[in-house]
Design an enzyme around this catalytic site. Structure first.
Site, mmCIF file in Angstrom:
data_model
loop_
_atom_site.group_PDB
_atom_site.id
_atom_site.type_symbol
_atom_site.label_atom_id
_atom_site.label_comp_id
_atom_site.label_asym_id
_atom_site.label_seq_id
_atom_site.Cartn_x
_atom_site.Cartn_y
_atom_site.Cartn_z
ATOM 1 N N CYS A 14 6.150 0.187 7.455
ATOM 2 C CA CYS A 14 5.719 1.313 6.627
ATOM 3 C C CYS A 14 6.890 1.750 5.758
ATOM 4 O O CYS A 14 8.020 1.851 6.240
ATOM 5 C CB CYS A 14 5.265 2.456 7.537
ATOM 6 S SG CYS A 14 4.765 3.940 6.654
ATOM 7 N N LEU A 15 6.615 2.025 4.482
ATOM 8 C CA LEU A 15 7.680 2.433 3.571
ATOM 9 C C LEU A 15 8.319 3.762 3.979
ATOM 10 O O LEU A 15 9.482 4.009 3.676
ATOM 11 C CB LEU A 15 7.143 2.526 2.135
ATOM 12 C CG LEU A 15 6.654 1.195 1.540
ATOM 13 C CD1 LEU A 15 6.062 1.425 0.158
ATOM 14 C CD2 LEU A 15 7.767 0.160 1.488
ATOM 15 N N HIS A 70 -2.758 7.256 6.963
ATOM 16 C CA HIS A 70 -1.833 8.195 6.317
ATOM 17 C C HIS A 70 -2.547 9.448 5.820
ATOM 18 O O HIS A 70 -2.014 10.548 5.952
ATOM 19 C CB HIS A 70 -1.115 7.537 5.134
ATOM 20 C CG HIS A 70 0.114 6.790 5.505
ATOM 21 N ND1 HIS A 70 1.201 7.382 6.107
ATOM 22 C CD2 HIS A 70 0.447 5.482 5.351
ATOM 23 C CE1 HIS A 70 2.144 6.479 6.309
ATOM 24 N NE2 HIS A 70 1.709 5.310 5.869
ATOM 25 N N GLY A 127 0.842 -1.193 0.000
ATOM 26 C CA GLY A 127 0.000 0.000 0.000
ATOM 27 C C GLY A 127 0.871 1.234 0.000
ATOM 28 O O GLY A 127 2.017 1.195 0.465
ATOM 29 N N HIS A 175 -4.400 1.062 7.574
ATOM 30 C CA HIS A 175 -3.042 1.626 7.651
ATOM 31 C C HIS A 175 -2.895 2.792 6.667
ATOM 32 O O HIS A 175 -2.414 3.872 7.030
ATOM 33 C CB HIS A 175 -2.016 0.523 7.350
ATOM 34 C CG HIS A 175 -0.605 0.991 7.356
ATOM 35 N ND1 HIS A 175 0.291 0.646 8.341
ATOM 36 C CD2 HIS A 175 0.090 1.781 6.486
ATOM 37 C CE1 HIS A 175 1.470 1.203 8.080
ATOM 38 N NE2 HIS A 175 1.370 1.891 6.952
ATOM 39 N N GLU A 176 -3.322 2.575 5.416
ATOM 40 C CA GLU A 176 -3.200 3.627 4.399
ATOM 41 C C GLU A 176 -4.154 4.785 4.683
ATOM 42 O O GLU A 176 -3.808 5.948 4.469
ATOM 43 C CB GLU A 176 -3.436 3.063 2.990
ATOM 44 C CG GLU A 176 -2.438 2.001 2.562
ATOM 45 C CD GLU A 176 -0.980 2.381 2.763
ATOM 46 O OE1 GLU A 176 -0.626 3.573 2.612
ATOM 47 O OE2 GLU A 176 -0.173 1.494 3.090
ATOM 48 N N GLN A 211 2.822 9.967 1.375
ATOM 49 C CA GLN A 211 4.125 9.306 1.381
ATOM 50 C C GLN A 211 4.986 9.673 0.173
ATOM 51 O O GLN A 211 6.171 9.391 0.160
ATOM 52 C CB GLN A 211 3.954 7.790 1.451
ATOM 53 C CG GLN A 211 3.383 7.322 2.773
ATOM 54 C CD GLN A 211 3.241 5.820 2.776
ATOM 55 O OE1 GLN A 211 2.242 5.278 2.328
ATOM 56 N NE2 GLN A 211 4.268 5.146 3.272
#
Length: 195
Positions: free
Chosen positions: A105-106, A151, A45, A147-148, A50
């Site tokens: 997380c990226l 963000h 995701g 999670h996304e 991000q």
């Protein structure tokens, strides 16, 4: 095009993202670039903040989870086929037991922690053609969406862990802010020493 992923500490990750109008410039290209960026970083995701854009957009492809042999054949098939773009999403209901899963997380490379999230969600959103949907998801798909979604609300998974665990990872978070981490994908850091 592969975009740099914004690292922990960048203010864009803490802003509540704004809604996207239908005529948002180059939206299809942004969506395509986000998928390219996510796949390049081996993510499941990626949210627009991000990549430095404070807009209500995230993309998900749960195929990598379909390799998990602990899951049923049916769950593996569902995960291998789930790829969606979410625009102007609103989670309207969270229900079921909260369950624990080790998340990463990226934007926060090399940090993974157990996070509790609701089992099932109802979400309203638009797809990339601005068709409106209301869908119900559960399990891993619901978790990735939550999670996304966090963000675009300016929330990170590290906000959902205990203060003790936060203290234990403080040095790692500081290193990310200073660019002292070397993930195998392109990143943009808040402050590199010596700049």
């Amino acid at each position: 095009m592969i975009l740099p992923i914004v690292g922990y500490g960048d203010p864009v990750l803490r802003k509540k993202a704004v809604e996207i109008p239908k005529e948002y410039p180059a939206l299809k290209q942004i969506v395509a670039d986000m998928y390219d960026t996510m796949y390049n970083a081996y993510g499941v995701g990626l949210a627009a903040p991000q990549v430095g854009l404070s807009i209500r957009l995230f993309v998900i492809d749960t195929r990598p989870f379909s390799d998990d042999e602990d899951l049923s054949k049916e769950e593996q098939e569902v995960l291998s086929a789930f790829k969606k773009t979410f625009i102007n999403a609103t989670i309207v209901k969270e229900e079921g037991e909260e369950w624990c899963f080790n998340e990463g997380c990226l934007s926060i490379p090399e940090v993974r922690e157990d996070v509790y999230r609701h089992e099932k969600i109802t979400i309203e959103y638009f797809d990339e053609d601005f068709n409106k949907h209301t869908d119900v998801y559960d399990g891993l798909i619901a978790r990735v969406i939550q999670h996304e979604y966090d963000h675009i609300e300016g929330i990170l998974f590290t906000d959902k862990i205990s203060s003790l665990k936060k203290r234990l990872i403080q040095k790692k978070l500081q290193n990310i802010m200073e660019g002292k981490t070397r993930p195998d994908y392109k990143m943009k850091f808040v402050a590199k020493k010596g700049r």
